[in-house]
Design an enzyme around this catalytic site. Sequence first.
Site, short mmCIF file in Angstrom:
data_model
loop_
_atom_site.label_atom_id
_atom_site.label_comp_id
_atom_site.label_asym_id
_atom_site.label_seq_id
_atom_site.Cartn_x
_atom_site.Cartn_y
_atom_site.Cartn_z
N ARG A 154 11.75 -0.53 7.11
CA ARG A 154 12.84 -1.47 7.32
C ARG A 154 13.89 -1.32 6.22
O ARG A 154 13.58 -0.83 5.13
CB ARG A 154 12.30 -2.91 7.32
CG ARG A 154 11.37 -3.23 8.48
CD ARG A 154 10.81 -4.64 8.37
NE ARG A 154 9.90 -4.76 7.23
CZ ARG A 154 10.18 -5.41 6.12
NH1 ARG A 154 11.36 -6.01 5.96
NH2 ARG A 154 9.29 -5.47 5.14
N GLU A 165 -13.00 -0.02 18.14
CA GLU A 165 -14.00 0.21 17.10
C GLU A 165 -15.20 -0.69 17.32
O GLU A 165 -15.06 -1.78 17.88
CB GLU A 165 -13.38 -0.05 15.71
CG GLU A 165 -12.20 0.86 15.39
CD GLU A 165 -11.61 0.60 14.00
OE1 GLU A 165 -12.22 -0.19 13.24
OE2 GLU A 165 -10.57 1.17 13.67
N ILE A 196 0.83 -1.20 0.00
CA ILE A 196 0.00 0.00 0.00
C ILE A 196 0.87 1.25 0.00
O ILE A 196 0.62 2.20 -0.75
CB ILE A 196 -0.97 0.01 1.20
CG1 ILE A 196 -1.91 -1.20 1.12
CG2 ILE A 196 -1.77 1.31 1.23
CD1 ILE A 196 -2.85 -1.31 2.30
N HIS A 244 -13.28 3.86 9.55
CA HIS A 244 -12.56 2.70 9.02
C HIS A 244 -13.11 2.29 7.65
O HIS A 244 -13.61 1.19 7.43
CB HIS A 244 -12.63 1.51 9.98
CG HIS A 244 -11.46 0.59 9.82
ND1 HIS A 244 -11.00 -0.21 10.85
CD2 HIS A 244 -10.65 0.31 8.76
CE1 HIS A 244 -9.95 -0.92 10.43
NE2 HIS A 244 -9.73 -0.61 9.17
N ARG A 288 -3.48 1.03 11.17
CA ARG A 288 -3.99 0.53 12.44
C ARG A 288 -3.67 1.54 13.54
O ARG A 288 -2.57 2.09 13.59
CB ARG A 288 -3.36 -0.83 12.80
CG ARG A 288 -3.76 -1.98 11.89
CD ARG A 288 -5.23 -2.33 12.03
NE ARG A 288 -5.61 -3.48 11.21
CZ ARG A 288 -6.00 -3.43 9.96
NH1 ARG A 288 -6.03 -2.25 9.34
NH2 ARG A 288 -6.34 -4.53 9.31
#
Length: 327
Positions: free
Chosen positions: A175, A265, A155, A285, A236
């Site tokens: 990373r 949620e 993404i 969301h 998240r």
Amino acid sequence: MKIAILDDYRDTVRTLSVFRKLAGHDVQVFTDHVQDTDELGRRLADVEALVLIRERTQIRAPLLERLPKLRLISQRSVYPHIDVAACTALGIVVSSDMHPGTPSYSTAELTWALILAAAREIPQNVAGLKAGQWQTGIGNTIRGKTLGVYGYGRIGSVVAGYGRAFGMPVLVWAREQARQKAQADGYIAAASKEAFFEHCDVITLHMRLVDATRGIVKRADLARMKPSAIFVNTSRAGLVEPGALVAALRAGRPGKAAVDVYEEEPVLDAKHPLVAMPNVVCTPHLGYVTRDEWEVQFADIFEQILAFAAGRPINVVNPDALQRARS
């Protein structure tokens, strides 16, 4: 098989073309959200296959122990909401397609919708217009501003590409292997995490929530952001240290935020700290909630059910459960 689908808030699943895959099965769809163990135990007592829509409901041992007929849990993506060890001990197979390498374009698009909405103060101006006011605020253009992409995976790489199309220099922090991939794609890797938060005008998170990434964004990181910067989270809530974003916004660094995810949620309280802030754009969301995306996701979820019913389970995350599988 007797199948239950939980948390389909808008009763959408039955309208998908892929729903035909379950023809011949006994399917019940629940449109409300329930987390109470006793109530779920009553609702699902006779269910053999349980379909989950992402992490909307927590599936833990106290519930699983009340479901003697449950044989399969079918879903897509990560599963921190499922007690996999309890499923294995009880002989319940968990199938979850991790769709490696497949971007969620719907989430990438929502990310950009939030960036633009926050930068141009669109929700505030829309609310003002509905209240009979004209031009209640002034926003900022994003061309030439630095986009920071934290996490360069399936993404994040798409979001970075959209940033390039908007004329934004793109800075990546991730990373080491992911930073190398970003550089190979023509983006700049930040010299350090500190420099990343200090330099970017927009920072957007794109990584999975696992033990190594939980709380990876600290209060000190947010405090380094510019007063004019925007912090975006469509991944998240757990990636951010608890309470850190609210505290940072109150302190004025960053100056704005746009969020699609929350620590608990669904959020149904208009007084929620983030929802109530005038400098925060909040959505419920919606990252993966498009009809096109659901057709893709539920095709995978239903294929897992059909494969299990045929005696050839796929995408099994707890293979030891196959040795104890309920008949």
